[in-house]
Design an enzyme around this catalytic site. Structure first.
Site, PDB file in Angstrom:
ATOM      1  N   ASP A   8     -11.546  -8.742 -26.745  1.00  0.00           N
ATOM      2  CA  ASP A   8     -10.114  -9.079 -26.785  1.00  0.00           C
ATOM      3  C   ASP A   8      -9.753 -10.280 -25.918  1.00  0.00           C
ATOM      4  OD1 ASP A   8      -9.800  -6.879 -28.437  1.00  0.00           O
ATOM      5  OD2 ASP A   8      -9.398  -5.541 -26.752  1.00  0.00           O
ATOM      6  N   LYS A  11     -10.634 -14.458 -28.969  1.00  0.00           N
ATOM      7  CA  LYS A  11     -11.602 -15.169 -29.825  1.00  0.00           C
ATOM      8  C   LYS A  11     -10.947 -15.615 -31.121  1.00  0.00           C
ATOM      9  CE  LYS A  11     -14.125 -11.466 -29.658  1.00  0.00           C
ATOM     10  NZ  LYS A  11     -13.427 -10.695 -28.603  1.00  0.00           N
ATOM     11  N   GLY A  40     -10.710  -6.584 -33.605  1.00  0.00           N
ATOM     12  CA  GLY A  40      -9.331  -6.873 -33.994  1.00  0.00           C
ATOM     13  C   GLY A  40      -9.026  -8.251 -33.455  1.00  0.00           C
ATOM     14  N   HIS A  41      -9.041  -9.251 -34.320  1.00  0.00           N
ATOM     15  CA  HIS A  41      -8.850 -10.635 -33.889  1.00  0.00           C
ATOM     16  C   HIS A  41      -7.479 -11.112 -34.356  1.00  0.00           C
ATOM     17  CE1 HIS A  41     -13.489 -11.294 -33.567  1.00  0.00           C
ATOM     18  NE2 HIS A  41     -13.049 -10.299 -32.833  1.00  0.00           N
ATOM     19  N   GLN A  51     -16.288  -8.358 -30.086  1.00  0.00           N
ATOM     20  CA  GLN A  51     -16.468  -7.699 -28.788  1.00  0.00           C
ATOM     21  C   GLN A  51     -16.774  -8.739 -27.698  1.00  0.00           C
ATOM     22  OE1 GLN A  51     -18.432  -5.970 -31.652  1.00  0.00           O
ATOM     23  NE2 GLN A  51     -16.339  -5.366 -31.972  1.00  0.00           N
TER      24      GLN A  51
HETATM   25  P1  GDP Z   1      -9.911 -11.097 -29.775  1.00  0.00           P
HETATM   26  O1  GDP Z   1     -10.341  -9.734 -30.177  1.00  0.00           O
HETATM   27  O2  GDP Z   1     -10.819 -11.709 -28.768  1.00  0.00           O
HETATM   28  O3  GDP Z   1      -9.664 -12.011 -30.939  1.00  0.00           O
HETATM   29  O4  GDP Z   1      -8.507 -10.924 -29.037  1.00  0.00           O
HETATM   30  P2  GDP Z   1      -7.279  -9.989 -29.522  1.00  0.00           P
HETATM   31  O5  GDP Z   1      -6.613 -10.626 -30.676  1.00  0.00           O
HETATM   32  O6  GDP Z   1      -7.715  -8.575 -29.656  1.00  0.00           O
HETATM   33  O7  GDP Z   1      -6.361 -10.017 -28.222  1.00  0.00           O
HETATM   34  C1  GDP Z   1      -5.875 -11.198 -27.710  1.00  0.00           C
HETATM   35  C2  GDP Z   1      -4.345 -11.124 -27.699  1.00  0.00           C
HETATM   36  O8  GDP Z   1      -3.856 -12.158 -26.886  1.00  0.00           O
HETATM   37  C3  GDP Z   1      -3.713 -11.337 -29.052  1.00  0.00           C
HETATM   38  O9  GDP Z   1      -2.533 -10.581 -29.132  1.00  0.00           O
HETATM   39  C4  GDP Z   1      -3.390 -12.824 -29.073  1.00  0.00           C
HETATM   40  O10 GDP Z   1      -2.298 -13.151 -29.911  1.00  0.00           O
HETATM   41  C5  GDP Z   1      -3.043 -13.037 -27.641  1.00  0.00           C
HETATM   42  N1  GDP Z   1      -3.328 -14.387 -27.106  1.00  0.00           N
HETATM   43  C6  GDP Z   1      -4.382 -15.198 -27.363  1.00  0.00           C
HETATM   44  N2  GDP Z   1      -4.320 -16.306 -26.603  1.00  0.00           N
HETATM   45  C7  GDP Z   1      -3.202 -16.184 -25.857  1.00  0.00           C
HETATM   46  C8  GDP Z   1      -2.599 -16.995 -24.849  1.00  0.00           C
HETATM   47  O11 GDP Z   1      -3.094 -18.046 -24.453  1.00  0.00           O
HETATM   48  N3  GDP Z   1      -1.447 -16.526 -24.282  1.00  0.00           N
HETATM   49  C9  GDP Z   1      -0.866 -15.351 -24.652  1.00  0.00           C
HETATM   50  N4  GDP Z   1       0.238 -14.963 -24.047  1.00  0.00           N
HETATM   51  N5  GDP Z   1      -1.433 -14.560 -25.594  1.00  0.00           N
HETATM   52  C10 GDP Z   1      -2.565 -14.974 -26.167  1.00  0.00           C
HETATM   53  P1  IMO Z   2     -12.846  -7.494 -30.374  1.00  0.00           P
HETATM   54  O1  IMO Z   2     -13.769  -8.191 -31.342  1.00  0.00           O
HETATM   55  C1  IMO Z   2     -12.461  -4.567 -27.172  1.00  0.00           C
HETATM   56  C2  IMO Z   2     -15.061  -1.056 -27.370  1.00  0.00           C
HETATM   57  C3  IMO Z   2     -14.445   0.304 -27.636  1.00  0.00           C
HETATM   58  C4  IMO Z   2     -15.402   1.184 -26.866  1.00  0.00           C
HETATM   59  C5  IMO Z   2     -16.751   0.506 -27.130  1.00  0.00           C
HETATM   60  C6  IMO Z   2     -17.551   1.128 -28.261  1.00  0.00           C
HETATM   61  O2  IMO Z   2     -11.458  -7.344 -30.887  1.00  0.00           O
HETATM   62  O3  IMO Z   2     -12.928  -8.115 -29.039  1.00  0.00           O
HETATM   63  P2  IMO Z   2     -17.323   1.039 -30.900  1.00  0.00           P
HETATM   64  O4  IMO Z   2     -16.209   1.474 -31.803  1.00  0.00           O
HETATM   65  O5  IMO Z   2     -17.695  -0.393 -31.036  1.00  0.00           O
HETATM   66  O6  IMO Z   2     -18.527   1.943 -30.984  1.00  0.00           O
HETATM   67  O7  IMO Z   2     -16.742   1.254 -29.409  1.00  0.00           O
HETATM   68  O8  IMO Z   2     -16.465  -0.835 -27.426  1.00  0.00           O
HETATM   69  N1  IMO Z   2     -14.735  -2.092 -28.382  1.00  0.00           N
HETATM   70  C7  IMO Z   2     -13.913  -3.120 -28.159  1.00  0.00           C
HETATM   71  N2  IMO Z   2     -13.163  -3.428 -27.091  1.00  0.00           N
HETATM   72  N3  IMO Z   2     -12.491  -5.397 -28.229  1.00  0.00           N
HETATM   73  C8  IMO Z   2     -13.251  -5.116 -29.309  1.00  0.00           C
HETATM   74  O9  IMO Z   2     -13.420  -5.986 -30.324  1.00  0.00           O
HETATM   75  C9  IMO Z   2     -13.980  -3.909 -29.319  1.00  0.00           C
HETATM   76  N4  IMO Z   2     -14.807  -3.322 -30.206  1.00  0.00           N
HETATM   77  C10 IMO Z   2     -15.271  -2.224 -29.614  1.00  0.00           C
HETATM   78  O10 IMO Z   2     -13.139   0.370 -27.107  1.00  0.00           O
HETATM   79  O11 IMO Z   2     -15.143   1.085 -25.484  1.00  0.00           O
HETATM   80 MG    MG Z   3      -9.573  -7.799 -30.253  1.00  0.00          MG
END
Ligand code: GDP
Ligand code: IMO
Ligand code: MG
Length: 431
Positions: free
Chosen positions: A18, A21, A45-46, A229
């Site tokens: 999270d 990416k 979840g991107h 991840q």
């Molecule tokens: P990922 O799994 O690495 O793609 O990240 P996620 O989407 O799960 O979580 C990142 C969250 O931060 C999302 O809600 C994005 O919209 C948000 N985000 C990404 N870059 C920024 C930033 O520079 N500032 C803020 N405030 N939010 C951001």
């Molecule tokens: P993105 O790509 C954050 C965590 C789960 C749990 C562990 C194992 O959005 O960054 P799993 O379902 O993969 O067997 O769970 O990994 N986990 C993540 N945490 N971002 C993710 O993906 C994750 N995908 C799995 O919360 O701790």
């Molecule tokens: Mg994510």
């Protein structure tokens, strides 16, 4: 991309997932032809913001929101076909022309409903030792793959054999479920009927991702390999057993799409300007005071896949220095700097103290890690909004100081700084 000669770039999470990416891939996808996921599945979840719209992508690569980009899922992915088509159809319904641009490796293993059933049952049986998985069936699908009893996308070509494989899988899972405290059972007939109903659509998107990427590179095109991840969730290099079941680190990228490691030119590590983690397991710099709630609210730190609140903490340079080493990072993308805009001062963990000694490297032993106390350095906050900064020089001096220190401690140059969710809220650092 940063280097004009750089043709193949890996984008890799360098904390516990999270990191943002999706946002970084979306920004860089502007300059590439192909974007491919190399591991994980719908546990990811991107999030990508385009204008006022938010898209949360679970399996489809984050390049899909740019027209014409080819978006692939490599052999290293555990592929959930029903979730995939749901995601694809939802994009189409929102006016994204996605259907003809996606391809999935025939070598990718299918993740089916029984993997999710097994994931949930396994977690329930772990009690207080649970991992806190996303419940998306990831661990069980990789278990089947390594045990050489998985079903691959290409296996669907031979309908009779695939049906036999499915029936064997259902019997195997039911045998295991009987040993657990659950009434859930897999219905083999329903399993076969469901999968066969989408067989033609599936075979139509089956490709050899290694070949497609090889040919693209040969033709001078550019490719992004999108990790899911983060490094500390890697099954080998993460906080085992509190990890996911795949190699999330850059070493998994070439392997997970079917090219050789010599084809990769750069590895960009995405990190938040602080740290978060969702699920169980160690998080040495976790906030133990009111900052937990404050940063969670400021950063909107709720899981994009499960909605669970993310645990938050200070930036941990021990973690990111380690991630830089195991990934071979060439540059960093630091996200969510804006979330720290209102803090009076900031702390960065520079090392750990454990068993009377100072550790400057992330320990592989969870017992030792449990005793580790972060050693912090304090820096002044900037107390100014960074949301409108578009160049390095636009950033307040204390924000630059903070970023310079992150770069120094992680021994990696900063190439991008993200200051908001939107596409344009990005600084391309030219120094
Ligand atoms: P990922 O799994 O690495 O793609 O990240 P996620 O989407 O799960 O979580 C990142 C969250 O931060 C999302 O809600 C994005 O919209 C948000 N985000 C990404 N870059 C920024 C930033 O520079 N500032 C803020 N405030 N939010 C951001
Ligand atoms: P993105 O790509 C954050 C965590 C789960 C749990 C562990 C194992 O959005 O960054 P799993 O379902 O993969 O067997 O769970 O990994 N986990 C993540 N945490 N971002 C993710 O993906 C994750 N995908 C799995 O919360 O701790
Ligand atoms: Mg994510």
């Amino acid at each position: 991309m940063r280097d004009r000669n750089s043709q193949c770039v890996v984008i890799v999470g360098s904390q516990w997932g999270d990191e943002g990416k999706g946002k970084i891939v979306d920004v860089l996808a502007d300059q590439v032809d192909v974007v491919a996921r190399y591991q994980g599945g719908s546990n990811a979840g991107h999030t990508v913001h385009v204008g006022s719209e938010e898209f949360i992508l679970h399996q489809i690569p984050s390049g899909i929101l740019h027209p014409r980009r080819r978006c692939l899922l490599g052999n290293g992915v555990v592929f959930d076909p029903f979730q995939f088509f749901q995601e694809l159809d939802a994009l189409t319904a929102r006016g994204i022309d996605a259907e003809g641009r996606v391809g999935v490796s025939g070598r990718a293993h299918l993740l089916l409903s029984y993997h999710k059933t097994w994931d949930r049952a396994q977690e329930a049986s772990r009690g207080s030792g649970k991992i806190g998985t996303t419940g998306r069936g990831i661990g069980p699908a990789y278990e089947d793959k390594v045990a050489r009893q998985g079903i691959r996308l290409a296996d669907l070509r031979d309908r009779a054999r695939a049906e036999e494989q499915l029936r064997r899988a259902a019997a195997r899972v039911n045998q295991r479920l009987e040993l657990l405290d659950t009434d859930e059972r897999v219905d083999a007939d329903a399993l076969v009927d469901e999968l066969m109903s989408i067989r033609d659509r599936l075979l139509a998107i089956s490709v050899d991702t290694g070949r497609v990427i090889h040919d693209a590179l040969k033709a001078g095109q550019r490719v992004l390999l999108e990790g899911a991840q983060g490094a500390l969730l890697d099954v080998d290099h993460g906080t085992y057993p509190y990890v996911t079941s795949s190699n999330t680190t850059a070493g998994g990228a070439a392997l997970g799409v079917g090219i050789g490691p010599t084809r990769v030119d750069d590895v960009i590590g995405v990190v938040k300007a602080y740290t978060t983690r969702v699920g169980e397991g160690p998080l040495p710099t976790e906030f133990m005071d009111e900052l937990q709630e404050r940063v969670r609210t400021l950063g909107g730190e709720y899981g994009a896949t499960t909605g669970r609140p993310r645990r938050c903490g200070w930036f941990d340079s021990v973690v990111v220095r380690y991630a830089a080493r195991v990934n071979g990072l060439t540059g960093l993308a630091v996200t969510k700097l804006d979330v720290l805009d209102t803090l009076d001062e900031l702390q960065i963990a520079v090392s750990y103290r454990a068993e009377g000694e100072e550790l400057d490297d992330f320990p592989g032993d969870l017992g030792l890690l449990a005793t580790a106390e972060p050693v912090y350095e304090t820096l002044p906050g900037w107390k100014t909004s960074t949301a409108d900064a578009r160049r390095w020089e636009d950033l307040p001096e204390n924000a630059r100081r903070y970023l310079d220190r992150l770069s120094e401690l992680t021994e990696t140059p900063i190439w991008y700084v993200s200051v908001g969710t939107r596409r344009d809220q990005i600084i391309h650092v030219e120094r």
